[in-house]
Design a protein around this motif. Structure first.
Motif, PDB file in Angstrom:
ATOM      1  N   LYS A 191      52.781   3.370  -0.656  1.00  0.00           N
ATOM      2  CA  LYS A 191      52.356   4.783  -0.540  1.00  0.00           C
ATOM      3  C   LYS A 191      52.406   5.246   0.917  1.00  0.00           C
ATOM      4  O   LYS A 191      52.940   6.304   1.226  1.00  0.00           O
ATOM      5  N   SER A 192      51.837   4.424   1.799  1.00  0.00           N
ATOM      6  CA  SER A 192      51.789   4.824   3.210  1.00  0.00           C
ATOM      7  C   SER A 192      53.191   4.818   3.815  1.00  0.00           C
ATOM      8  O   SER A 192      53.513   5.666   4.654  1.00  0.00           O
ATOM      9  N   THR A 193      54.026   3.886   3.358  1.00  0.00           N
ATOM     10  CA  THR A 193      55.411   3.868   3.862  1.00  0.00           C
ATOM     11  C   THR A 193      56.122   5.148   3.436  1.00  0.00           C
ATOM     12  O   THR A 193      56.877   5.746   4.215  1.00  0.00           O
ATOM     13  N   SER A 198      50.638   6.922   8.777  1.00  0.00           N
ATOM     14  CA  SER A 198      49.687   6.020   8.107  1.00  0.00           C
ATOM     15  C   SER A 198      49.949   4.578   8.517  1.00  0.00           C
ATOM     16  O   SER A 198      51.088   4.200   8.786  1.00  0.00           O
ATOM     17  N   ILE A 199      48.889   3.782   8.509  1.00  0.00           N
ATOM     18  CA  ILE A 199      49.062   2.351   8.818  1.00  0.00           C
ATOM     19  C   ILE A 199      49.680   1.653   7.614  1.00  0.00           C
ATOM     20  O   ILE A 199      49.250   1.851   6.470  1.00  0.00           O
ATOM     21  N   VAL A 200      50.719   0.863   7.895  1.00  0.00           N
ATOM     22  CA  VAL A 200      51.387   0.091   6.844  1.00  0.00           C
ATOM     23  C   VAL A 200      51.221  -1.390   7.148  1.00  0.00           C
ATOM     24  O   VAL A 200      51.508  -1.828   8.266  1.00  0.00           O
ATOM     25  N   THR A 211      45.131  -1.613   2.465  1.00  0.00           N
ATOM     26  CA  THR A 211      45.180  -1.202   3.877  1.00  0.00           C
ATOM     27  C   THR A 211      44.572   0.190   4.068  1.00  0.00           C
ATOM     28  O   THR A 211      43.718   0.394   4.919  1.00  0.00           O
ATOM     29  N   THR A 212      45.031   1.138   3.271  1.00  0.00           N
ATOM     30  CA  THR A 212      44.542   2.517   3.444  1.00  0.00           C
ATOM     31  C   THR A 212      43.204   2.674   2.731  1.00  0.00           C
ATOM     32  O   THR A 212      43.072   2.301   1.575  1.00  0.00           O
ATOM     33  N   ARG A 213      42.219   3.190   3.474  1.00  0.00           N
ATOM     34  CA  ARG A 213      40.913   3.424   2.849  1.00  0.00           C
ATOM     35  C   ARG A 213      40.576   4.914   2.900  1.00  0.00           C
ATOM     36  O   ARG A 213      40.336   5.552   1.891  1.00  0.00           O
ATOM     37  N   TRP A 271      48.718  13.964   0.983  1.00  0.00           N
ATOM     38  CA  TRP A 271      47.530  13.125   1.145  1.00  0.00           C
ATOM     39  C   TRP A 271      47.898  11.703   0.746  1.00  0.00           C
ATOM     40  O   TRP A 271      48.219  11.448  -0.417  1.00  0.00           O
ATOM     41  N   ASP A 272      47.850  10.798   1.715  1.00  0.00           N
ATOM     42  CA  ASP A 272      48.048   9.381   1.409  1.00  0.00           C
ATOM     43  C   ASP A 272      46.668   8.825   1.063  1.00  0.00           C
ATOM     44  O   ASP A 272      45.692   9.060   1.784  1.00  0.00           O
ATOM     45  N   THR A 273      46.581   8.111  -0.052  1.00  0.00           N
ATOM     46  CA  THR A 273      45.259   7.684  -0.523  1.00  0.00           C
ATOM     47  C   THR A 273      45.174   6.160  -0.631  1.00  0.00           C
ATOM     48  O   THR A 273      46.189   5.460  -0.551  1.00  0.00           O
TER      49      THR A 273
HETATM   50 MG   LIG Z   1      48.445   2.619   2.356  1.00  0.00          MG
END
Ligand SMILES: [Mg+2]
Ligand SMILES: Nc1nc2c(ncn2[C@@H]2O[C@H](COP(=O)(O)OP(=O)(O)OP(=O)(O)O)[C@@H](O)[C@H]2O)c(=O)[nH]1
Length: 456
Positions: free
Chosen positions: A234-236, A247-249, A255-257, A274-276
Motif C-alpha cells: 500500500k505504501s509503495t 510513506s515509510i516502506v 509498518t504503517t500505523r 490516504w495510505d492506511t
Molecule cells: Mg504501509
C-alpha cells in the motif's frame, strides 16, 4: 439612484512577476486614470475610444512610479459593462501597491472581493452561474475542471435552466389562463401537456443533479483510501502515485500505523490519497489503533484502492475485505506483478470486481489504474459543453426545483385543482430563476461574490 463609485484593485497575484495590473472600473475610470497616467504621445485618456492601448508613465502626484501601458475599454463593451482602465506596470508587490495607492489618491475606491464580476452580473454581462464559473476557472487544478468551468462560463448551465424554465412558464401561463378565464375561449389544458412538461422537467433536473458528484470531484478531488492486508504494498503504491517517498516502506508487516495523506494528480483527476495501516487482527495496541483509523477512513471515502499481493496466493481475508466495502466504489489492485503471479486469476476475477494488475515498485500498470479511475468516476463523459453543477448553491436550487416539480406532478395526479398544480409549477420556476440569478436576493448575491478574491 445612488452614485456609482469607481473601484480599483490589483488584478494580478501578489509577488514578483513580469507584469502587474491595476484595474479601474466605473464612470470615473478614465478621469481617475488620467490623473495618474501620462501617455508618451501626450494623448489624453479621456479622449480615447475603447479597445485602445497607450504607452506612458504612472505618477502619484509629482512622484514617478513606473512606466506602463494603459488599456482602455468603454462601457458597455467591457468585462463589467462600465468604463475600465487597466494599468499594466511592472509586476512587483511594491510597485503594484504604489500604483493602486495613486489611483485611490485620485478618487477611486478600493474594490471589494469579486466586485468587478459582481458589477458584470448586475449590469447583465453574465448570469450568476457564469459569474461563479469565473471563480471555478481561476481555481481549476486540472484540464477537466477548467473545461467544465469554461463550459459553465459560456452558459451551459444557464441554457439548460432556461430551457426547462421556458417550458414551465408556458405551462404555467396555460394553467393560469384556464383558471382565471374559464368562460373565455381558451384552449383546454390537457392532462397530456401537464404530465408531459412536468415529467420532462423532472427528468432534466434529476439529470443535472446527477452531475454534482462529478463537479465536486473535479473541483475538490476524490477522497481515496488505499487499504489492504499488511505488507501487500500500500505504501509503495502511495509513493509511486505521489512521485516521492511519502510513506515509510519496509518488508515488516504492520509498518504503517498512522494515516498518511497526500494530494496527487493522476491524469485528469486529483486524488486526496490516504495510505492506511494494513488491516489484520493484532495484539499490538498501536497497530490496533491504526487498523481502527483505516476502517473509519473507509466510511468517508469516495473511492477505495484495495491492494492485494499478487505474488502470493490471494487469501480469504483479502476477499472478505472486498465484501466489507459495500457500496463504496472499489478498484482491486493486484500488486507485485514484477514477481510473477503464481495464481491463475481467471477464476478469481469475477470476485475481484474492477481489477488492475500493476507493480507499485516498477510503476508498470499505473497508467492503467489512471484509466480505470477515470472510467469508474465517469469523467470521460465530461465534455466541453457539459452542464456540470459546480457548487452547493447550484445544487440546492436545482434540488429544490426538482422537489417542487415532483410536487406539481403529484398534485396533478392526485386530482388537485389546476390552481394548486400551478403553485408548485411557479415554485419550480422561482428556484430556476434563483439559480441563474434572474430573481435573487441581495443576500445571495453578496454570499456568492464574497467568496471571490479582490481584483476579480
Ligand atoms: Mg504501509
Ligand atoms: N517486488 C515488489 N515488491 C513490492 C512491491 N510493492 C511493495 N513491495 C514490497 O513489499 C514490502 C511491503 O511494502 P509496503 O509498501 O510497506 O506495504 P504496506 O502494504 O504498506 O505494508 P504495511 O504498512 O505494513 O501494511 C516492501 O518490502 C516493498 O518493497 C512491488 O510491486 N513489487
Amino acid at each position: 439612484m445612488p452614485d456609482i463609485t469607481t473601484i480599483a484593485a490589483i488584478a494580478t497575484p501578489a509577488g514578483q512577476g513580469g507584469i502587474g495590473i491595476v484595474r479601474l472600473s466605473g464612470p470615473q475610470a478614465f478621469l481617475v486614470a488620467q490623473q495618474v497616467f501620462r501617455s508618451h504621445s501626450g494623448k489624453k485618456l479621456s479622449g480615447q475610444p475603447g479597445y485602445t492601448g497607450l504607452y506612458g508613465k504612472v505618477w502619484d502626484g509629482d512622484a514617478l512610479l513606473d512606466e506602463a501601458v494603459a488599456f482602455l475599454y468603454r462601457a458597455p463593451k467591457s468585462y463589467t459593462g462600465e468604463d475600465i482602465v487597466e494599468l499594466c506596470c511592472h509586476g512587483g508587490s511594491y510597485l503594484t501597491q504604489a500604483v493602486l495607492r495613486a489611483c485611490l489618491h485620485a478618487g477611486a475606491v478600493l474594490a471589494g472581493p469579486g466586485e468587478f464580476t459582481q458589477r458584470a452580473f448586475l449590469n447583465g454581462k453574465m448570469d450568476l452561474t457564469q459569474a461563479e464559473a469565473v471563480m471555478d476557472l481561476i481555481s481549476a487544478g486540472s484540464a477537466q475542471s477548467a473545461r467544465s468551468a469554461l463550459s459553465l462560463r459560456e452558459g451551459a448551465l444557464s441554457k439548460k435552466a432556461e430551457q426547462i424554465t421556458s417550458d414551465l412558464i408556458t405551462l404555467s401561463s396555460h394553467l393560469a389562463a384556464w383558471v382565471d378565464y374559464p368562460e373565455e375561449e381558451i384552449p383546454e389544458v390537457t392532462g397530456q401537456e401537464i404530465d408531459g412538461v412536468l415529467k420532462k422537467a423532472s427528468a432534466q433536473l434529476e439529470e443535472l443533479l446527477s452531475t454534482y458528484d462529478t463537479g465536486h470531484i473535479l473541483k475538490h478531488g476524490v477522497e481515496t483510501a488505499i487499504v489492504g492486508r499488511p505488507n501487500v504494498g500500500k505504501s509503495t503504491l502511495m509513493n509511486a502515485l505521489a512521485g516521492y517517498e511519502r510513506s515509510i516502506v519496509t518488508e515488516i508487516p504492520g509498518t504503517t500505523r498512522d494515516m498518511v495523506s497526500d494530494t496527487v494528480r493522476l491524469g485528469e483527476v486529483t486524488l486526496n490519497l490516504w495510505d492506511t495501516a494494513g488491516i489484520r487482527e493484532t495484539d499490538d495496541p498501536v497497530e490496533q489503533l491504526g487498523v481502527r483509523l483505516a476502517k473509519e477512513k473507509l466510511s468517508s471515502c469516495q473511492l477505495v484502492l484495495l491492494v492485494l499481493d499478487g505474488s502470493e496466493k490471494i487469501m480469504e481475508e483479502d476477499l472478505n475485505l472486498l465484501v466489507q466495502m459495500g457500496e463504496i466504489p472499489v478498484i482491486t489492485i493486484v500488486n507485485k506483478t514484477d514477481l510473477g503471479l503464481p495464481q491463475n486469476f481467471d477464476e478469481l476475477k469475477p470476485r475481484l470486481g474492477r481489477t488492475v494488475f500493476l507493480s507499485a515498485k516498477t510503476g508498470e500498470g499505473v497508467r492503467q489504474l489512471e484509466e480505470e479511475i477515470t472510467s469508474l468516476l465517469h469523467l470521460k463523459q465530461v465534455s466541453g459543453d457539459s452542464a456540470v453543477i459546480m457548487n452547493e448553491r447550484q445544487r440546492d436550487c436545482i434540488s429544490r426545483a426538482a422537489g417542487f416539480a415532483k410536487e406539481a406532478l403529484l398534485a396533478y395526479e392526485g386530482g388537485f385543482t389546476f390552481d394548486a398544480v400551478n403553485v408548485c409549477v411557479d415554485d419550480t420556476i422561482q428556484q430556476l430563476l434563483e439559480l441563474t440569478g434572474q430573481r435573487v436576493t441581495d443576500q445571495v448575491v453578496h454570499q456568492v461574490f464574497s467568496q471571490f478574491c479582490v481584483g476579480k
